[in-house]
Design an enzyme around this catalytic site. Structure first.
Site, PDB file in Angstrom:
ATOM      1  N   GLY A   1      -1.558   4.542  -4.535  1.00  9.98           N
ATOM      2  CA  GLY A   1      -2.098   3.254  -4.949  1.00  9.98           C
ATOM      3  C   GLY A   1      -1.332   2.065  -4.422  1.00  9.98           C
ATOM      4  O   GLY A   1      -0.913   2.031  -3.264  1.00  9.98           O
TER       5      GLY A   1
ATOM      6  N   GLY B   1      -6.601   0.196   3.424  1.00  9.34           N
ATOM      7  CA  GLY B   1      -5.777  -0.999   3.226  1.00  9.34           C
ATOM      8  C   GLY B   1      -6.581  -2.277   3.356  1.00  9.34           C
ATOM      9  O   GLY B   1      -6.350  -3.250   2.617  1.00  9.34           O
ATOM     10  N   ASP B   2      -7.534  -2.292   4.283  1.00 10.43           N
ATOM     11  CA  ASP B   2      -8.385  -3.474   4.454  1.00 10.43           C
ATOM     12  C   ASP B   2      -9.274  -3.678   3.226  1.00 10.43           C
ATOM     13  O   ASP B   2      -9.517  -4.815   2.806  1.00 10.43           O
ATOM     14  CB  ASP B   2      -9.246  -3.323   5.703  1.00 10.43           C
ATOM     15  CG  ASP B   2      -8.412  -3.097   6.955  1.00 10.43           C
ATOM     16  OD1 ASP B   2      -7.270  -3.585   6.996  1.00 10.43           O
ATOM     17  OD2 ASP B   2      -8.908  -2.416   7.875  1.00 10.43           O
TER      18      ASP B   2
ATOM     19  N   GLY C   1      -0.477   4.422  -0.052  1.00 14.91           N
ATOM     20  CA  GLY C   1      -1.340   5.543   0.286  1.00 14.91           C
ATOM     21  C   GLY C   1      -2.030   6.085  -0.953  1.00 14.91           C
ATOM     22  O   GLY C   1      -2.556   5.329  -1.782  1.00 14.91           O
TER      23      GLY C   1
ATOM     24  N   SER D   1       0.845  -1.190   0.000  1.00 14.19           N
ATOM     25  CA  SER D   1       0.000   0.000   0.000  1.00 14.19           C
ATOM     26  C   SER D   1       0.881   1.240   0.000  1.00 14.19           C
ATOM     27  O   SER D   1       1.725   1.406   0.877  1.00 14.19           O
ATOM     28  CB  SER D   1      -0.898   0.022   1.245  1.00 14.19           C
ATOM     29  OG  SER D   1      -1.858  -1.003   1.192  1.00 14.19           O
TER      30      SER D   1
END
Length: 307
Positions: free
Chosen positions: A217, A243-244, A214, A212
Site C-alpha cells: 500500500g 502508482g499513477d 507495492g 508507494s
C-alpha cells in the site's frame, strides 16, 4: 479539473505473451498501444473515477498521429505541444504464466528551448481552470525542470511524481505532495527506512510525502501526521500503472480538500483496481468500488529520523 503534465510523453506498447525467456524467440499473443507517460495515465484514471482531467504533453514524429488518435478515441481532454523529435516508446512485456512485467523505457527526444517554453506556456494558460497540478514522469533532455512548472501553480495544490535529480531539484518549489516509490525514495536519500527518508524530503521542501510500497500500500508522512494505508488483499496482474492510479486518487481528494485518511483510502483503492486493469491508465471499476471500503488506514506514530 486535474491538470496533468507529462513532458516526456510516450507511445506505450504492451506485449502479452505466455512467458518471457531471455535469449529466445517469443510469439506475442496480443499487442496494444496507447498514449502514455505517467501524467497521461493519471488523467485517464481521474476520468475513469468520475473526475475531470486535462492531459498536457508533447508529441512528435510518426507517433504523433497515433497519440492524438488514441486520446481522441478515449475522450480525454488533452493538449500536446508539437516537437521536432520523435515521441519515445515504452514497451511493457506481460507474462501470463507468472504475471511478471518487464519494462523497456526509451529516453525520449531532446526538447528545444522554444518547445519547453511552449509547454510551460500551455500549463500557465490552463492553470486558472485547475484544482490540482500533477507533474509526472521523467524529464527529457532540454527540459527546464519541474520547479519551473510547479512555481506557476501559486495556491493550487501540486503533486510531483518523478525520481532522481528531477525530484530533488524540484523540492525548492515546495510541492504539496511528492510521491516516490520505495526504491526511488531510497535512491535520492540514501536511507533504507522510508519514514526517515520521507522526513528528509519534507525537510528539503516537500510538504507531504506519499510513498508507494507495492502490495503493502502507501505510507504518508505529512505535517499533520503519518499514516499507512493497505489494500484488503494482495492482487496479481499488471502493476505498471498502479502508482499513477494512486496519484489520481490523491489529486481527486486534494481538490476536494479531504483529510489524509480519506486521501489515502481513495489512492489505495484506485491503485489496487489498476493492477486488475489491462493497461496502464485502466482500472477495474467493480474492484475499485468494493475495495474503497475495505482499505485499512492506520495512523503511524513512529517518527523516523535522518540519521
Amino acid at each position: 479539473m486535474i491538470l496533468t503534465v507529462t513532458p516526456n510523453t510516450a507511445l506505450d506498447v504492451t506485449y502479452t505473451l505466455e512467458r518471457l525467456v531471455p535469449g529466445t524467440t517469443h510469439r506475442v499473443r496480443q499487442v496494444r498501444t496507447r498514449a502514455g507517460g505517467k501524467g497521461m495515465n493519471v488523467a485517464r484514471v481521474v476520468r475513469a473515477a468520475g473526475g475531470r482531467a486535462c492531459a498536457v504533453g508533447t508529441a512528435g514524429g510518426a507517433e504523433s498521429a497515433l497519440l492524438l488518435a488514441d486520446l481522441a478515441a478515449a475522450g480525454l481532454r488533452h493538449e500536446l505541444v508539437p516537437i521536432a523529435g520523435g515521441t519515445r516508446r515504452t514497451v511493457t512485456m506481460l507474462s501470463t504464466v507468472d504475471d511478471k512485467v518487464t519494462l523497456l523505457n526509451e529516453p525520449g527526444p531532446e526538447l528545444a528551448a522554444a518547445e519547453w517554453a511552449a509547454l510551460t506556456g500551455t500549463v500557465r494558460r490552463l492553470l486558472p481552470t485547475a484544482g490540482v497540478l500533477v507533474c509526472a514522469g521523467s524529464l527529457p533532455a532540454g527540459a527546464g525542470g519541474y520547479a519551473e512548472l510547479l512555481a506557476l501553480a501559486g495556491d493550487i495544490p501540486t503533486i510531483l511524481d518523478t525520481s532522481g535529480a528531477a525530484l530533488t531539484t524540484a523540492l525548492s518549489a515546495r510541492p504539496a505532495v511528492v510521491k516516490p516509490n520505495a526504491a526511488e525514495l531510497r535512491e535520492v536519500t540514501g536511507l533504507a527506512d522510508p519514514v526517515a527518508a520521507a522526513h528528509r524530503l519534507r525537510a528539503a521542501g516537500a510538504r507531504a510525502v506519499v510513498v508507494s510500497l507495492g502490495p503493502d500500500g502507501l505510507l504518508a508522512v505529512t505535517g499533520r501526521g503519518t499514516w499507512r494505508a493497505r489494500p484488503s488483499v494482495p492482487l496479481a496482474g499488471n502493476p505498471t500503472g498502479a502508482g499513477d492510479a494512486a496519484v489520481a486518487g490523491i489529486a481527486l481528494e486534494l481538490a476536494a480538500g479531504s483529510p489524509w485518511p480519506r486521501v489515502l483510502r481513495r489512492a489505495v483503492a484506485l491503485s489496487a483496481a489498476a493492477v486488475l486493469g489491462p493497461l496502464a491508465g485502466d482500472i477495474d471499476p467493480e474492484h475499485y468500488r468494493r475495495e474503497y471500503d475495505a482499505v485499512t488506514v492506520e495512523e503511524d506514530h513512529a517518527t523516523g529520523s535522518d540519521s
